[in-house]
Design a protein around this motif. Structure first.
Motif, PDB file in Angstrom:
ATOM      1  N   ILE A 166      10.803  10.295   4.925  1.00 52.49           N
ATOM      2  CA  ILE A 166      11.293   9.588   4.861  1.00 52.49           C
ATOM      3  C   ILE A 166      12.718  10.684   5.384  1.00 52.49           C
ATOM      4  N   PRO A 167      13.924  11.305   6.413  1.00 51.27           N
ATOM      5  CA  PRO A 167      15.154  11.461   6.059  1.00 51.27           C
ATOM      6  C   PRO A 167      16.076  12.100   4.791  1.00 51.27           C
ATOM      7  N   THR A 168      15.986  13.280   4.724  1.00 54.63           N
ATOM      8  CA  THR A 168      16.052  13.715   3.138  1.00 54.63           C
ATOM      9  C   THR A 168      17.713  14.745   3.261  1.00 54.63           C
ATOM     10  N   SER A 169      18.760  14.560   3.229  1.00 58.43           N
ATOM     11  CA  SER A 169      19.625  15.607   3.060  1.00 58.43           C
ATOM     12  C   SER A 169      19.418  16.856   2.541  1.00 58.43           C
ATOM     13  N   PRO A 170      19.471  18.209   3.782  1.00 62.24           N
ATOM     14  CA  PRO A 170      19.658  18.841   3.979  1.00 62.24           C
ATOM     15  C   PRO A 170      18.151  18.519   4.860  1.00 62.24           C
ATOM     16  N   ASN A 171      18.178  18.051   6.563  1.00 62.19           N
ATOM     17  CA  ASN A 171      16.967  18.076   6.986  1.00 62.19           C
ATOM     18  C   ASN A 171      16.831  19.248   7.949  1.00 62.19           C
ATOM     19  N   THR A 172      15.848  19.136   9.330  1.00 62.92           N
ATOM     20  CA  THR A 172      15.295  20.067   9.641  1.00 62.92           C
ATOM     21  C   THR A 172      17.197  20.746  10.421  1.00 62.92           C
ATOM     22  N   HIS A 173      17.246  19.082  10.979  1.00 65.77           N
ATOM     23  CA  HIS A 173      18.282  19.663  12.952  1.00 65.77           C
ATOM     24  C   HIS A 173      19.764  19.766  12.047  1.00 65.77           C
ATOM     25  N   GLU A 174      19.757  19.969  10.365  1.00 69.63           N
ATOM     26  CA  GLU A 174      21.473  20.131   9.560  1.00 69.63           C
ATOM     27  C   GLU A 174      21.022  21.580   9.296  1.00 69.63           C
ATOM     28  N   ILE A 175      20.048  22.336   8.728  1.00 71.56           N
ATOM     29  CA  ILE A 175      20.152  23.433   8.382  1.00 71.56           C
ATOM     30  C   ILE A 175      19.703  24.473   9.651  1.00 71.56           C
ATOM     31  N   ALA A 176      19.278  24.272  10.568  1.00 77.46           N
ATOM     32  CA  ALA A 176      19.760  24.961  11.881  1.00 77.46           C
ATOM     33  C   ALA A 176      20.709  24.652  12.882  1.00 77.46           C
ATOM     34  N   GLN A 177      20.930  23.903  13.162  1.00 77.50           N
ATOM     35  CA  GLN A 177      22.241  23.675  13.567  1.00 77.50           C
ATOM     36  C   GLN A 177      23.768  24.242  12.918  1.00 77.50           C
ATOM     37  N   ARG A 178      23.945  24.098  11.822  1.00 77.78           N
ATOM     38  CA  ARG A 178      24.217  25.145  11.285  1.00 77.78           C
ATOM     39  C   ARG A 178      24.949  26.886  11.160  1.00 77.78           C
ATOM     40  N   ILE A 179      23.399  26.699  11.740  1.00 81.98           N
ATOM     41  CA  ILE A 179      23.056  28.457  11.936  1.00 81.98           C
ATOM     42  C   ILE A 179      23.417  28.109  14.050  1.00 81.98           C
ATOM     43  N   VAL A 226       0.810  -0.998  -0.084  1.00 81.74           N
ATOM     44  CA  VAL A 226       0.187  -0.077   0.079  1.00 81.74           C
ATOM     45  C   VAL A 226       1.387   1.206   0.217  1.00 81.74           C
ATOM     46  N   ALA A 227       0.287   2.287  -0.952  1.00 80.16           N
ATOM     47  CA  ALA A 227       1.268   3.624  -0.474  1.00 80.16           C
ATOM     48  C   ALA A 227       0.923   4.359   0.429  1.00 80.16           C
ATOM     49  N   HIS A 228       2.225   5.059   0.786  1.00 78.74           N
ATOM     50  CA  HIS A 228       2.679   5.389   1.990  1.00 78.74           C
ATOM     51  C   HIS A 228       2.969   7.194   1.723  1.00 78.74           C
ATOM     52  N   PRO A 229       2.248   7.670   2.112  1.00 77.90           N
ATOM     53  CA  PRO A 229       2.628   9.575   1.419  1.00 77.90           C
ATOM     54  C   PRO A 229       4.091   9.928   1.775  1.00 77.90           C
ATOM     55  N   ALA A 230       4.597   9.357   2.947  1.00 77.48           N
ATOM     56  CA  ALA A 230       6.227   9.987   3.656  1.00 77.48           C
ATOM     57  C   ALA A 230       7.134   8.447   2.282  1.00 77.48           C
ATOM     58  N   ARG A 231       6.251   8.077   2.043  1.00 76.99           N
ATOM     59  CA  ARG A 231       7.439   7.227   0.707  1.00 76.99           C
ATOM     60  C   ARG A 231       7.143   7.731  -0.976  1.00 76.99           C
ATOM     61  N   ARG A 232       6.121   7.402  -1.089  1.00 72.87           N
ATOM     62  CA  ARG A 232       5.474   8.805  -2.333  1.00 72.87           C
ATOM     63  C   ARG A 232       6.801   9.605  -2.716  1.00 72.87           C
ATOM     64  N   TYR A 233       6.566  10.798  -1.066  1.00 71.63           N
ATOM     65  CA  TYR A 233       7.246  11.865  -1.407  1.00 71.63           C
ATOM     66  C   TYR A 233       8.461  11.282  -1.758  1.00 71.63           C
ATOM     67  N   ASP A 234       8.814  10.790  -0.856  1.00 72.90           N
ATOM     68  CA  ASP A 234      10.719  10.644  -0.763  1.00 72.90           C
ATOM     69  C   ASP A 234      11.295  10.428  -2.068  1.00 72.90           C
ATOM     70  N   TYR A 235      10.238   9.287  -2.862  1.00 77.40           N
ATOM     71  CA  TYR A 235      10.455   8.838  -4.549  1.00 77.40           C
ATOM     72  C   TYR A 235      10.520  10.091  -5.527  1.00 77.40           C
ATOM     73  N   LEU A 236       9.566  11.204  -5.164  1.00 76.05           N
ATOM     74  CA  LEU A 236       9.131  11.998  -6.038  1.00 76.05           C
ATOM     75  C   LEU A 236      10.934  13.013  -6.354  1.00 76.05           C
ATOM     76  N   LEU A 237      10.864  13.088  -4.131  1.00 75.54           N
ATOM     77  CA  LEU A 237      12.017  13.444  -4.138  1.00 75.54           C
ATOM     78  C   LEU A 237      13.713  13.561  -5.152  1.00 75.54           C
ATOM     79  N   GLY A 238      13.488  12.101  -5.548  1.00 75.70           N
ATOM     80  CA  GLY A 238      14.745  10.927  -5.356  1.00 75.70           C
ATOM     81  C   GLY A 238      15.236  10.139  -4.524  1.00 75.70           C
ATOM     82  N   GLY A 239      14.209   9.638  -3.859  1.00 75.56           N
ATOM     83  CA  GLY A 239      15.006   9.178  -3.113  1.00 75.56           C
ATOM     84  C   GLY A 239      15.404   7.698  -3.140  1.00 75.56           C
ATOM     85  N   LYS A 240      15.481   6.653  -2.029  1.00 73.51           N
ATOM     86  CA  LYS A 240      15.428   5.114  -2.968  1.00 73.51           C
ATOM     87  C   LYS A 240      14.841   4.449  -1.425  1.00 73.51           C
ATOM     88  N   ASP A 241      14.285   5.457  -0.166  1.00 74.61           N
ATOM     89  CA  ASP A 241      13.670   4.602   0.903  1.00 74.61           C
ATOM     90  C   ASP A 241      12.193   4.342   0.397  1.00 74.61           C
TER      91      ASP A 241
END
Length: 274
Positions: free
Chosen positions: A80-93, A13-28
């Motif tokens: 599904i985590p896709t870099s850069p994620n929220t913490h990576e952007i926030a913690q750079r600043i 069954v398709a799941h929105p998080a995994r479909r979004y990962d696919y649209l972003l070019g992810g592999k999960d």
């Protein structure tokens, strides 16, 4: 490509998080997720562009929040985590920034625990939770151990509210979350919309989306956040492609090609200023 799953993950069954990962070019993601995405792309060829623009909006919004003093983030419906994620952007600043991710997909939990690593100064946590149950999220022990809700928080509701139907009372969910935030918190949200599509295209897209999906116009989206203690940041409700467009890659796509609106709002309370 995802090649294993826990017993709680239904790969058929398709799941929105995994479909979004696919649209972003992810592999999960799994074949059901990819086929769901392909069905959407057959109706809306710019669906992938919409996902990428929504992600870029998230990046700009997190930089905005961190640049305005936010050091705590609650990211609900993180996917599904896709870099850069929220913490990576926030913690750079702000290396000491603290982030809690929330999602209801157990596959997301698996990847989050493996990949969402914090700086030594900050903290990154993940909790499994459903946006439709804000009380459980707010009362989670891991959230309490990571965030201090007496201090400003950056609340992210990015590409998740369109999975909350009207009969699930999205306004009550939003109110519960914002009521828990102190003054000077910042709320960021994005929401799918069909308002710029021809009627026949919108009707075709409705047929291939989950029953849970509820697109909303910009006006309907704005109404969900119509509270006296929220002040929208300019330009208000706007296509994510046009939000702070001068900070984005150029040229900017047309809003007709990006089926998603975004908003940013500051939380104000009595005796506080915008």
């Amino acid at each position: 490509m995802a090649d294993h799953a826990s017993p709680r993950i239904d790969t058929s069954v398709a799941h929105p998080a995994r479909r979004y990962d696919y649209l972003l070019g992810g592999k999960d993601n799994f074949e059901a997720d990819r086929e769901s995405a392909r069905q959407i792309e057959r109706v809306v060829p710019t669906a992938r562009l919409t996902a990428l623009e929504n992600r870029a909006f998230l990046h700009r919004a997190v930089r905005f929040m961190a640049g305005n003093g936010i050091r705590q983030f609650l990211d609900i419906g993180t996917g599904i985590p896709t870099s850069p994620n929220t913490h990576e952007i926030a913690q750079r600043i702000a290396p000491a920034a603290r982030i809690v991710y929330v999602d209801n997909d157990p596959l997301v939990l698996v990847h989050a625990r493996a990949l969402l690593t914090s700086t030594p100064q900050g903290k990154t946590s993940y909790i499994e939770g459903d946006l439709r149950q804000p009380g459980q999220i707010l009362n989670d022990r891991e959230l309490a151990a990571t965030l201090d809700l007496s201090q400003p928080v950056g609340l992210l509701l990015v590409a998740v509210l369109h999975f909350i139907r009207d009969d699930d009372n999205p306004r009550a969910t939003i109110d519960a979350l914002i009521d828990a935030l102190p003054a000077d918190s910042i709320v960021v949200a994005s929401h799918g919309t069909f308002e710029h599509m021809p009627a026949e295209q919108a009707a075709a897209l409705t047929k291939v989306m989950e029953a849970q999906f509820r697109q909303r116009s910009g006006t309907e989206f704005r109404t969900l956040f119509d509270r006296p203690d929220l002040r929208l940041v300019e330009p208000g409700v706007q296509s994510v492609a046009q939000w702070w467009a001068d900070e984005a890659s150029q040229p900017r796509p047309a809003i007709e090609d990006v089926a998603c609106n975004g908003l940013v709002a500051r939380v104000v309370r009595a005796n506080t200023e915008v």
